[in-house]
Every structure is written in C-alpha cells, then in structure tokens.
Design an enzyme around this catalytic site. Structure first.
Site, PDB file in Angstrom:
ATOM      1  N   ASP A  16       7.183  13.151   0.598  1.00 25.16           N
ATOM      2  CA  ASP A  16       7.688  11.868   0.119  1.00 25.16           C
ATOM      3  C   ASP A  16       8.829  12.128  -0.850  1.00 25.16           C
ATOM      4  OD1 ASP A  16       6.224  12.442  -2.104  1.00 25.16           O
ATOM      5  OD2 ASP A  16       4.815  10.791  -1.893  1.00 25.16           O
ATOM      6  N   SER A  17       9.693  11.128  -0.992  1.00 25.08           N
ATOM      7  CA  SER A  17      11.039  11.336  -1.538  1.00 25.08           C
ATOM      8  C   SER A  17      11.084  11.701  -3.004  1.00 25.08           C
ATOM      9  CB  SER A  17      11.842  10.062  -1.348  1.00 25.08           C
ATOM     10  OG  SER A  17      11.333   9.056  -2.210  1.00 25.08           O
ATOM     11  N   GLY A  18      10.019  11.446  -3.733  1.00 26.90           N
ATOM     12  CA  GLY A  18      10.054  11.662  -5.167  1.00 26.90           C
ATOM     13  C   GLY A  18      10.313  10.388  -5.934  1.00 26.90           C
ATOM     14  N   GLY A  19      10.698   9.330  -5.239  1.00 23.11           N
ATOM     15  CA  GLY A  19      10.988   8.059  -5.923  1.00 23.11           C
ATOM     16  C   GLY A  19       9.796   7.560  -6.714  1.00 23.11           C
ATOM     17  N   PHE A  20       8.643   7.537  -6.066  1.00 20.61           N
ATOM     18  CA  PHE A  20       7.446   7.040  -6.743  1.00 20.61           C
ATOM     19  C   PHE A  20       7.069   7.917  -7.944  1.00 20.61           C
ATOM     20  CE2 PHE A  20       2.779   7.293  -7.161  1.00 20.61           C
ATOM     21  CZ  PHE A  20       2.577   6.042  -7.717  1.00 20.61           C
ATOM     22  N   ASP A  26      13.765   5.520  -2.757  1.00 14.42           N
ATOM     23  CA  ASP A  26      13.638   4.089  -2.986  1.00 14.42           C
ATOM     24  C   ASP A  26      13.267   3.832  -4.432  1.00 14.42           C
ATOM     25  OD1 ASP A  26      11.089   5.390  -2.428  1.00 14.42           O
ATOM     26  OD2 ASP A  26      10.215   3.405  -2.632  1.00 14.42           O
ATOM     27  N   GLN A  30       9.916  -2.027   0.487  1.00 19.70           N
ATOM     28  CA  GLN A  30       9.323  -2.487  -0.779  1.00 19.70           C
ATOM     29  C   GLN A  30       9.235  -4.013  -0.774  1.00 19.70           C
ATOM     30  OE1 GLN A  30       8.038  -0.685  -3.127  1.00 19.70           O
ATOM     31  NE2 GLN A  30       8.771   1.388  -2.694  1.00 19.70           N
ATOM     32  N   GLY A  46       5.103   0.847  -2.357  1.00 21.75           N
ATOM     33  CA  GLY A  46       5.138  -0.028  -3.512  1.00 21.75           C
ATOM     34  C   GLY A  46       3.782  -0.482  -3.964  1.00 21.75           C
ATOM     35  N   ASP A  62      -1.387   8.564   3.856  1.00 20.15           N
ATOM     36  CA  ASP A  62      -1.621   9.719   2.992  1.00 20.15           C
ATOM     37  C   ASP A  62      -2.209   9.200   1.701  1.00 20.15           C
ATOM     38  OD1 ASP A  62       0.278  10.003   0.429  1.00 20.15           O
ATOM     39  OD2 ASP A  62       1.343   8.887   1.985  1.00 20.15           O
ATOM     40  N   CYS A 104     -22.592  14.199   8.455  1.00 17.57           N
ATOM     41  CA  CYS A 104     -21.288  14.869   8.383  1.00 17.57           C
ATOM     42  C   CYS A 104     -21.364  16.250   9.034  1.00 17.57           C
ATOM     43  CB  CYS A 104     -20.862  14.989   6.926  1.00 17.57           C
ATOM     44  SG  CYS A 104     -19.255  15.772   6.732  1.00 17.57           S
ATOM     45  N   CYS A 113     -19.033  18.665   8.404  1.00 12.59           N
ATOM     46  CA  CYS A 113     -18.117  19.563   7.688  1.00 12.59           C
ATOM     47  C   CYS A 113     -18.815  20.873   7.306  1.00 12.59           C
ATOM     48  CB  CYS A 113     -17.535  18.879   6.450  1.00 12.59           C
ATOM     49  SG  CYS A 113     -18.573  18.978   4.978  1.00 12.59           S
ATOM     50  N   CYS A 151     -21.412  20.416   4.461  1.00 14.50           N
ATOM     51  CA  CYS A 151     -22.668  19.768   4.841  1.00 14.50           C
ATOM     52  C   CYS A 151     -23.506  20.614   5.797  1.00 14.50           C
ATOM     53  CB  CYS A 151     -22.391  18.394   5.441  1.00 14.50           C
ATOM     54  SG  CYS A 151     -21.832  17.221   4.190  1.00 14.50           S
ATOM     55  N   HIS A 192     -15.662  18.398   2.012  1.00 10.49           N
ATOM     56  CA  HIS A 192     -16.440  17.279   2.540  1.00 10.49           C
ATOM     57  C   HIS A 192     -15.626  15.980   2.573  1.00 10.49           C
ATOM     58  CE1 HIS A 192     -19.464  14.311   3.325  1.00 10.49           C
ATOM     59  NE2 HIS A 192     -19.010  13.676   2.256  1.00 10.49           N
TER      60      HIS A 192
HETATM   61 ZN   LIG Z   1     -19.590  16.938   4.780  1.00 10.28          ZN
END
Ligand SMILES: [Zn+2]
Length: 424
Positions: free
Chosen positions: A102-106, A181, A231, A267, A314, A352, A354, A357, A383
């Site tokens: 991501d651009s770094g704007g946030f 942005d 935005q 945003g 994300d 789960c 994973c 687990c 997990h």
């Molecule tokens: Zn798990």
C-alpha cells in the site's frame, strides 16, 4: 462461466468466473507475474516485509496466496533502494508468490502520527482537519503537492508526493501497488472531505503518469499493476463521485493514456454503514476490474465485503490480536490468557486444521502467553491467519458451489455466540 476478463498481455489479468444473482458478489482469479490469487481472498499483512512471528514458508502452508507490505515502513527501513537491489520484495523476503504494497498514504497521515484506524473510525475521539497526534504536535502536513511528515522511527523529516510514492513502490517491486491518496477521517468537515477528494483525484493522474514512465524505464522488471484508491468518507455523493472519477482517470500521455488496473476502497469506514458505502462505489466501478478493500478484516466485515463485490482484503487485525492472546473460532472470538484455559487440553478450535490446532492444546498456548514466551505469538498467529484465510476460501468455494447465502447464514448464526461476550 466466463463473465469478464481483462487482457493478460502484461502479466496481470483478472477473470471473473462466478457471480451471485441479485448481488455484487463474485469469484474469480487475479493473475500476476508471481502467480495467481483465487478470489475472493484474504491477503495477510507483513507490514515490514515480514508477518510478525511467522515465517513466509508457514504462511504458504496455512494457505496465504499473497502478502501485503507497506511502502512507508519499507521506505524508512531498510530503504526501498535496498529492496530493489535485492531483486524486489518477493525475493527479499523469500516469498515466491504475489505481493501487494500500500502506498504509504494512510500510514503517513495516521499510523506515523499517533492515531490508528480503529480510532479514526470512532467519531467521538478526534475532531480536527489537521492530522495531530495525542501530544498535539502536528506531525504530518498535507499540501496540494504532497505530504511532509516526521519519521516515527527517528523523528527525521520526509516528504511523500505521488511521484515519490510511485518510485518507492516500483523499487519495492510488488505485483500490485496503490496510488498515493489523502486518507481522511470521519471527523474531517464536509468541506475538507471535498478538498481531499479533489487532491486524491489530481494525485491519481500524477501517479498514473509516473507509473507509466517508470514501467517503461524499468521494462526488464515484472509488470506491476496500479490500483487507484477511492475515498469520500461517509458521504454518498462523494463516494460516487470518487468512483466515477477514478474509473475514468487516465495518464496524460496522449498516445497511450493508461487507466488503473484495479481499485482500492479506502478511508474511514463506519462499521454500521460499511455495506451501503461499498455498494455506492462498486455499482459504479467497472465490473471487470479487481477491487481491494483496504484494512478491513473482522470475520463479519469480510462477509459484508464479499456481499458487496470485494475481491481481496488485507488487515493486520488477525495477527495483531493474536499477539494479545485473542483467537478466532467458529463460535466467536475469545482470549487464550483467561484462567479457564489452564487445563484445556484441547485445540484452540476443534474445527480448525491449522498447525497449531493439530499439534498443540489451549492449555499449552495459555501457558506460553502467561510465561511471555515468544512462541505464544507464533502459535496464535498461525491459528488466526489460517482461520481468516480459510474463512474467505470457504466463501469463495460457496460462491462457486452456489450456496453462499446458506454458508453465510450458518457462520453468522454460530459466530455471534462468543463474540458478544468475549471481546477484548
Ligand atoms: Zn487453528
């Protein structure tokens, strides 16, 4: 069923394979020079080119299809030129699959100056058109050309402009990058939101121009897809205007005016109106281009995103809460540090699959958290990331199988059970 597809001449393409009737929801495939992402998909965040406490090999094993890093953090450390010399982000962090930055704007406008998105979403806590941290010192200043900001690492002064953000993101070399942005909060005045929106539109053209120039200059590098960011905060007319404007935006090269390859929806988004706001934008954005919802990742919000036409997500939430011992399960979210888990010789989530687990008990991970052992963060993060990645995978499978509404109803019915009482 092939509904829509972008041409794949440059190594980047998006194909929608399944839709849901009377809904914006869809399933498809994003192809990048480093591999494919089957969508909808959750993209785990490795802010500084690492998912905290978990190796890339493990992220691959738990089903992550791509990772997202942050241009602001990597620009400050180690420096985007170093990542360029290393052969790009994917090679630098030993992650052979697709990557996003991501651009770094946030970050420039929020994280680096002392308030986080969760606060930005709380209308009561912060009222100002200036970006100011808790100590009232102004740490980032926006003007029409860019943003001047103070490094959160050493206090040194830096400047990001659309051109610098593009150069930094080209050096980092992720497959999917975002236009620079201005990210506002819900407390900015309406007048300020309008001004910021126009600034983001103007910056969008500068990003497209610089991106086009860098793509030509660095033609030996794998193609990077550029997403424009929409935005407009909580305002219907502004969100719709931003979607219309960004979809129509082209670089200023009269011979070959390029457009955005996809869109980031960003945003300040109020949880209660998230679905409505996404609909405003996604009914306007071109159906054949991929849409990424920036920074949203709670299970209930992922369903709202998929319902309303989001392809990728994300969020740092899954790993951040894992490090505080909070874990997701099909029954809701709870805290492993609670004394009730001292003798719980069973997995964190019985359903789960994973690594944590299938090999460890709640009692053991509880013990690691109580003892402040670093493996606690590793096991809990594995997990949580698996839980969220798999949940969105299950949504995709249900869209393909044609039973998404039933799958969603079943999940939401069960998930409420613990979440109402065990929030941390
Ligand atoms: Zn798990």
């Amino acid at each position: 069923m092939r509904i829509n597809a972008l041409p794949s001449g440059n190594g980047f393409s998006f194909e929608i394979t399944h839709g849901l009737e009377n809904s914006l929801a869809r399933a498809g495939t994003i192809s990048t020079p480093h591999g494919e992402v089957a969508t909808p998909a959750f993209i785990p965040v490795g802010t500084k080119a690492t998912v905290k406490a978990v190796l890339p090999e493990t992220m691959k094993e738990l089903g992550a299809q791509a990772l997202l890093s942050n241009a602001y953090h990597l620009y400050l450390q180690p420096g985007s030129d170093i990542i360029d010399d290393a052969g790009g982000l994917s090679r630098f962090m030993n992650w052979p699959g697709p990557t996003f930055t991501d651009s770094g704007g946030f970050q420039v406008l929020s994280l680096g100056v002392g308030f986080k998105k969760v606060l930005a979403m709380d209308v009561q806590t912060f009222r100002s058109d200036e970006v100011v941290a808790g100590n009232k010192e102004r740490l980032a200043h926006v003007d029409d050309d860019g943003v001047t900001f103070k490094s959160h690492i050493d206090g040194s002064m830096h400047r990001f402009t659309p051109e610098i953000s593009m150069r930094v993101q080209h050096q980092i070399g992720a497959d999917i990058i975002f236009a620079f942005d201005e990210c506002t909060t819900l407390h900015n005045t309406r007048k300020y939101q309008e001004k910021a929106l126009e600034r983001t539109r103007a910056w969008g053209i500068r990003c497209l121009d610089e991106h086009q120039k860098l793509t030509l200059e660095r033609s030996e590098k794998p193609y990077q897809a550029l997403y424009g960011v929409i935005q407009g905060a909580q305002y219907e007319d502004l969100r719709k205007k931003a979607a219309t404007d960004m979809a129509a935006l082209r670089s200023s090269d009269p011979e070959n005016p390029i457009a955005f390859d996809g869109f980031g929806l960003g945003g300040a988004l109020d949880k209660k109106t998230l679905g409505t706001i996404l609909t405003w934008m996604n009914e306007i954005l071109p159906v054949e281009k991929p849409r990424h919802l920036l920074g949203i990742g709670a299970p209930e919000d992922l369903f709202i995103g998929v319902d309303n036409g989001i392809d990728t997500f994300d969020c740092v939430l899954a790993s951040r809460i894992a490090r505080t011992s909070a874990v997701y399960t099909m029954e809701g979210r709870y805290n492993l540090s609670n004394a009730a888990n001292r003798r719980a010789f069973e997995p964190i989530d019985a359903e789960c699959d994973c690594y944590t687990c299938t090999h460890y008990t709640k009692a053991y991970v509880h013990h690691l958290f109580r003892g402040k052992e670093i493996n606690a963060a590793t096991l809990a993060t594995i997990h949580n990331e698996r839980f969220i990645v798999r949940l969105v995978d299950q949504m995709r499978a249900a869209l393909i199988a044609g039973n998404y509404p039933e799958m969603k109803a079943e999940f939401m019915g069960r998930y409420k059970h613990l979440s109402g009482q065990a929030r941390d």
